[in-house]
Design a protein around this motif. Structure first.
Motif, PDB file in Angstrom:
ATOM      1  N   PHE A  27      -3.830  -2.875 -10.748  1.00 61.21           N
ATOM      2  CA  PHE A  27      -3.185  -1.707 -11.648  1.00 61.21           C
ATOM      3  C   PHE A  27      -3.001  -2.216 -13.114  1.00 61.21           C
ATOM      4  O   PHE A  27      -3.340  -1.654 -14.011  1.00 61.21           O
ATOM      5  N   LEU A  28      -2.388  -3.346 -13.296  1.00 59.46           N
ATOM      6  CA  LEU A  28      -2.019  -3.999 -14.563  1.00 59.46           C
ATOM      7  C   LEU A  28      -3.176  -4.326 -15.343  1.00 59.46           C
ATOM      8  O   LEU A  28      -3.428  -4.108 -16.613  1.00 59.46           O
ATOM      9  N   VAL A  29      -4.526  -4.822 -14.491  1.00 61.48           N
ATOM     10  CA  VAL A  29      -5.698  -5.324 -15.163  1.00 61.48           C
ATOM     11  C   VAL A  29      -6.165  -3.775 -15.715  1.00 61.48           C
ATOM     12  O   VAL A  29      -6.763  -3.950 -16.888  1.00 61.48           O
ATOM     13  N   SER A  75     -10.965  -1.883 -11.306  1.00 58.42           N
ATOM     14  CA  SER A  75      -9.565  -2.075 -11.055  1.00 58.42           C
ATOM     15  C   SER A  75      -8.729  -0.998 -10.433  1.00 58.42           C
ATOM     16  O   SER A  75      -8.066  -1.229  -9.592  1.00 58.42           O
ATOM     17  N   LEU A  76      -9.188   0.280 -11.100  1.00 64.88           N
ATOM     18  CA  LEU A  76      -8.472   1.369 -10.224  1.00 64.88           C
ATOM     19  C   LEU A  76      -8.944   1.589  -9.079  1.00 64.88           C
ATOM     20  O   LEU A  76      -8.248   1.871  -7.787  1.00 64.88           O
ATOM     21  N   VAL A  77     -10.346   1.353  -8.653  1.00 73.14           N
ATOM     22  CA  VAL A  77     -10.799   1.423  -7.122  1.00 73.14           C
ATOM     23  C   VAL A  77     -10.056   0.383  -6.344  1.00 73.14           C
ATOM     24  O   VAL A  77      -9.862   0.634  -5.184  1.00 73.14           O
ATOM     25  N   ALA A  78     -10.129  -0.918  -6.873  1.00 70.69           N
ATOM     26  CA  ALA A  78      -9.540  -1.983  -6.204  1.00 70.69           C
ATOM     27  C   ALA A  78      -7.911  -1.631  -5.742  1.00 70.69           C
ATOM     28  O   ALA A  78      -7.598  -1.809  -4.662  1.00 70.69           O
ATOM     29  N   ALA A  79      -7.293  -1.203  -6.886  1.00 67.57           N
ATOM     30  CA  ALA A  79      -5.728  -0.760  -6.570  1.00 67.57           C
ATOM     31  C   ALA A  79      -5.758   0.301  -5.424  1.00 67.57           C
ATOM     32  O   ALA A  79      -4.906   0.060  -4.765  1.00 67.57           O
ATOM     33  N   LEU A  80      -6.630   1.224  -5.463  1.00 70.56           N
ATOM     34  CA  LEU A  80      -6.605   2.305  -4.394  1.00 70.56           C
ATOM     35  C   LEU A  80      -6.981   1.747  -3.067  1.00 70.56           C
ATOM     36  O   LEU A  80      -6.202   1.805  -2.225  1.00 70.56           O
ATOM     37  N   LEU A  81      -7.929   0.801  -3.199  1.00 69.80           N
ATOM     38  CA  LEU A  81      -8.232   0.120  -1.902  1.00 69.80           C
ATOM     39  C   LEU A  81      -7.237  -0.791  -1.219  1.00 69.80           C
ATOM     40  O   LEU A  81      -6.905  -0.926  -0.030  1.00 69.80           O
ATOM     41  N   PHE A  82      -6.407  -1.393  -2.233  1.00 70.34           N
ATOM     42  CA  PHE A  82      -5.273  -2.398  -1.556  1.00 70.34           C
ATOM     43  C   PHE A  82      -4.290  -1.475  -0.722  1.00 70.34           C
ATOM     44  O   PHE A  82      -3.624  -2.113  -0.097  1.00 70.34           O
ATOM     45  N   ILE A  83      -4.271  -0.326  -1.272  1.00 68.90           N
ATOM     46  CA  ILE A  83      -3.159   0.630  -0.509  1.00 68.90           C
ATOM     47  C   ILE A  83      -3.497   0.534   1.046  1.00 68.90           C
ATOM     48  O   ILE A  83      -2.842   0.710   1.903  1.00 68.90           O
ATOM     49  N   PHE A  84      -5.091   0.708   1.321  1.00 70.83           N
ATOM     50  CA  PHE A  84      -5.520   0.716   2.505  1.00 70.83           C
ATOM     51  C   PHE A  84      -5.933  -0.415   3.235  1.00 70.83           C
ATOM     52  O   PHE A  84      -6.634  -0.513   4.334  1.00 70.83           O
ATOM     53  N   SER A  85      -5.541  -1.355   2.508  1.00 71.85           N
ATOM     54  CA  SER A  85      -5.906  -2.890   3.076  1.00 71.85           C
ATOM     55  C   SER A  85      -5.165  -3.352   4.395  1.00 71.85           C
ATOM     56  O   SER A  85      -4.648  -4.164   4.240  1.00 71.85           O
ATOM     57  N   ASN A 103      -0.602  -6.850  -0.122  1.00 76.52           N
ATOM     58  CA  ASN A 103      -1.394  -5.662  -0.819  1.00 76.52           C
ATOM     59  C   ASN A 103      -0.516  -5.185  -1.743  1.00 76.52           C
ATOM     60  O   ASN A 103      -1.053  -4.713  -2.663  1.00 76.52           O
ATOM     61  N   ILE A 104       0.836  -5.289  -1.611  1.00 72.65           N
ATOM     62  CA  ILE A 104       1.748  -4.939  -2.910  1.00 72.65           C
ATOM     63  C   ILE A 104       1.267  -5.696  -4.097  1.00 72.65           C
ATOM     64  O   ILE A 104       0.804  -5.087  -5.307  1.00 72.65           O
ATOM     65  N   LEU A 118      -3.571 -11.228   9.635  1.00 77.71           N
ATOM     66  CA  LEU A 118      -2.310 -11.577   9.105  1.00 77.71           C
ATOM     67  C   LEU A 118      -1.206 -10.891   9.833  1.00 77.71           C
ATOM     68  O   LEU A 118      -1.460  -9.678  10.064  1.00 77.71           O
ATOM     69  N   GLY A 119       0.033 -11.418   9.541  1.00 78.22           N
ATOM     70  CA  GLY A 119       1.186 -10.810   9.889  1.00 78.22           C
ATOM     71  C   GLY A 119       1.475  -9.645   9.162  1.00 78.22           C
ATOM     72  O   GLY A 119       0.934  -9.649   7.936  1.00 78.22           O
ATOM     73  N   PHE A 120       2.179  -8.519   9.631  1.00 78.15           N
ATOM     74  CA  PHE A 120       2.667  -7.360   8.912  1.00 78.15           C
ATOM     75  C   PHE A 120       3.289  -7.648   7.398  1.00 78.15           C
ATOM     76  O   PHE A 120       2.601  -7.081   6.561  1.00 78.15           O
ATOM     77  N   MET A 121       4.265  -8.516   7.530  1.00 81.58           N
ATOM     78  CA  MET A 121       4.962  -8.643   6.253  1.00 81.58           C
ATOM     79  C   MET A 121       4.037  -9.428   5.328  1.00 81.58           C
ATOM     80  O   MET A 121       3.907  -9.122   3.835  1.00 81.58           O
TER      81      MET A 121
END
Ligand SMILES: [Zn+2]
Length: 552
Positions: A167-169, A63-73, A159-160, A150-153
């Motif tokens: 992170f919560l998991v 989950s921590l690795v996933a959280a990190l990767l979602f920042i760069f997704s 991602n957020i 996907l569109g930016f928004m």
């Protein structure tokens, strides 16, 4: 491993979310083989409870690795970010499994400071296969997957949200097993440095973003009030000449002078030296130890310093001495920035540099010429030369010794140590100590030839030790708090000519009676200043280990 990979290959990811989840699970399981190996070996963890705890631990990592990767997704950053994490995990896994090392800040620092030659020493088939299996094959699969636009928004919202969910998991799962987790991390501190690839990322962060604690800019001046206290009139007028040999990866217990059963110091045994048996290093790696050895602060204050300071060599130079650094290794770690210095490791002198690497003896080939370039007025007051050895730098120990010094056989001749048994590794290592013994006796021999014009002395200290298979650990660089004594107990040897004994008022006879006193790198700064009769406000008499033998 291959079965697993084919299983993954049939998954057709619909979006970046699937890519992130696949990568996180892969890294938590296969990028952490070293962690799971240690985990299984912990006696307190067993049975169904142990299995559940292990699964929860893996879920926290994923989950921590996933959280990190979602920042760069993002379309252009996700695949590069995944590739970097895969590579970090693969390299760390190999070194952790192979040598029992862990990845902490100083390890990362060492990787950054490693030069090409050292890197080449460590290449091996095992490393290549590990990197292909853990990083390259999954990376090829990742790069083949299409990314839906996907569109930016829309992407930002996604991602957020997924960052928050991951992170919560992680937090929730950690909460569930917190008691087990906390006691595991407390009793097996080294395991926290095995969590891939978060350990490497943390190391990089500590060195970059979090390193701001030590302020940038030029180092603070130190000991500018330094002067040389002169002896009584009628004394020997020859100026002092001290050679400070900075050793590499030599551990105290393999010196026959310190009681080792093999004769690794036949040459020094013939000289009137003092070998100190209980000297602790400041760190467990070159990058950690070397700056600390030349600092006035001592280990504890050095680790907490808020500024960089000038060092022992600057103070010797402020006092008026001629100072020189000759380096036969990967550099002086910023310790010779303000004094004359040269690097001999790339010279092409045939007798010393046959294999593309120069033997430490090459430094003696250059020493006369380099000293003659130093200002004559300073040399009239005295000279201090640092010789930075290649010494016993591993894991390719066999590369450090010429054939005539391969006394202990059979010798491990595999750069990664993986093809050798422990005896062969120890043989190769002991041969490097035998060669260092010869080198130090050559330094003493050279000093004796300088006695017409100078009173001379040698001080030899290694930067850190080495593990040679004790508790399945190899090499060095473990966090200091968990490092075994093999990595932190270093040899220290002094030799003083009779003239130098008069200059410094320190006698070898007396030093020999103090050789089992507990000492550390903290003593070096003040002891060298004391030995060289430097008077300055930064000198601390109680840390000078020569002081007990001074009769002024
Ligand atoms: Zn070192």
């Amino acid at each position: 491993m291959r079965l697993m990979f084919t299983d993954y290959a049939v998954i057709k990811p619909k979006s970046s979310i699937t890519l992130v989840i696949c990568t996180s699970v892969w890294l938590a399981l296969f990028g952490n083989l070293a962690l799971w190996k240690s985990f299984i070996a912990v006696p307190e963890i067993s049975g169904f409870h142990g299995l559940l705890f292990g699964l929860a631990f893996a879920l926290v990592i994923a989950s921590l690795v996933a959280a990190l990767l979602f920042i760069f997704s993002w379309r252009w950053t996700l695949k590069p970010a995944i590739t970097v994490l895969l590579l970090l995990a693969a390299f760390s896994t190999y070194y952790m499994l192979m040598y029992g090392v862990v990845v902490n800040t100083s390890m990362v620092l060492n990787v950054f400071q490693t030069d090409y030659k050292e890197a080449r020493d460590q290449m091996s088939w095992g490393l290549l296969i590990t990197v292909i299996l853990i990083a390259i094959l999954p990376a090829i699969w990742i790069w083949q997957q299409p990314m839906i636009r996907l569109g930016f928004m829309q992407q930002l919202t996604r991602n957020i949200s997924f960052f928050a969910i991951s992170f919560l998991v992680a937090l929730g799962t950690l909460q569930l097993v917190f008691q087990d987790f906390a006691s595991l991390m407390k009793s097996h501190t080294e395991m926290r440095y095995q969590i891939n690839p978060l350990n490497s990322l943390y190391g990089v962060l500590r060195l970059t973003v979090l390193a701001d604690r030590v302020s940038k800019g030029p180092p603070q001046p130190l000991g500018i009030d330094a002067s040389i206290t002169h002896g009584k009139s009628g004394e020997d007028q020859r100026p002092p000449l001290l050679v400070f040999v900075l050793g590499e990866t030599a551990r105290s217990q393999n010196f026959s002078l310190n009681g080792y059963s093999r004769l690794t110091n036949p040459s020094l045994a013939r000289e009137d030296v003092t070998s100190f048996t209980r000297v602790k290093s400041c760190g467990t790696s070159t990058a950690e130890s070397v700056p600390c050895m030349f600092s006035h602060l001592g280990r504890a204050d050095f680790l907490n310093r808020e500024n960089e300071f000038e060092n022992m060599l600057d103070v010797l130079q402020h006092a008026g001495y001629a100072v020189l650094w000759i380096d036969n290794q990967s550099g002086c770690k910023a310790q010779c920035d303000r004094i004359p210095n040269i690097n001999t490791s790339n010279l092409k002198i045939p007798t010393h540099c046959k294999t593309g690497e120069c033997r430490d003896t090459v430094m003696l080939e250059r020493i006369d010429d380099e000293i003659s370039k130093l200002p004559i007025d300073r040399r009239m007051r005295g000279t201090v030369v640092v010789l930075h050895q290649m010494g016993s730098h591993g894991p390719a120990y066999f590369k450090r010794t010429p054939d005539e010094f391969k006394e202990f056989k059979p010798e491990c001749a595999d750069a990664s140590l993986s093809q050798c048994n422990r005896d062969e590794i120890v043989n190769a290592y002991d041969n490097t100590i035998l060669f260092t013994d010869y080198f130090l006796s050559r330094v003493i021999g050279w000093l004796k030839t300088q006695e017409k014009t100078n009173v001379t002395a040698m001080l030899y200290v290694s930067d850190h030790g080495e593990s040679l298979g004790e508790k399945n650990m190899y090499l060095h660089g473990l966090p200091y708090s968990v490092a075994p004594p093999e990595q932190t107990t270093v040899p220290m040897i002094t030799w003083l000519s009779p003239g130098f004994e008069k200059f410094s008022n320190v006698s070898t006879r007396c030093l020999q009676t103090h050789r089992d006193k507990p000492l550390s790198h903290d003593n070096l700064f003040h002891s060298v200043l004391g030995l060289m009769r430097v008077k300055t406000s930064v000198y601390q008499h109680d840390l000078n280990f020569f002081a007990a033998c001074e009769n002024r």
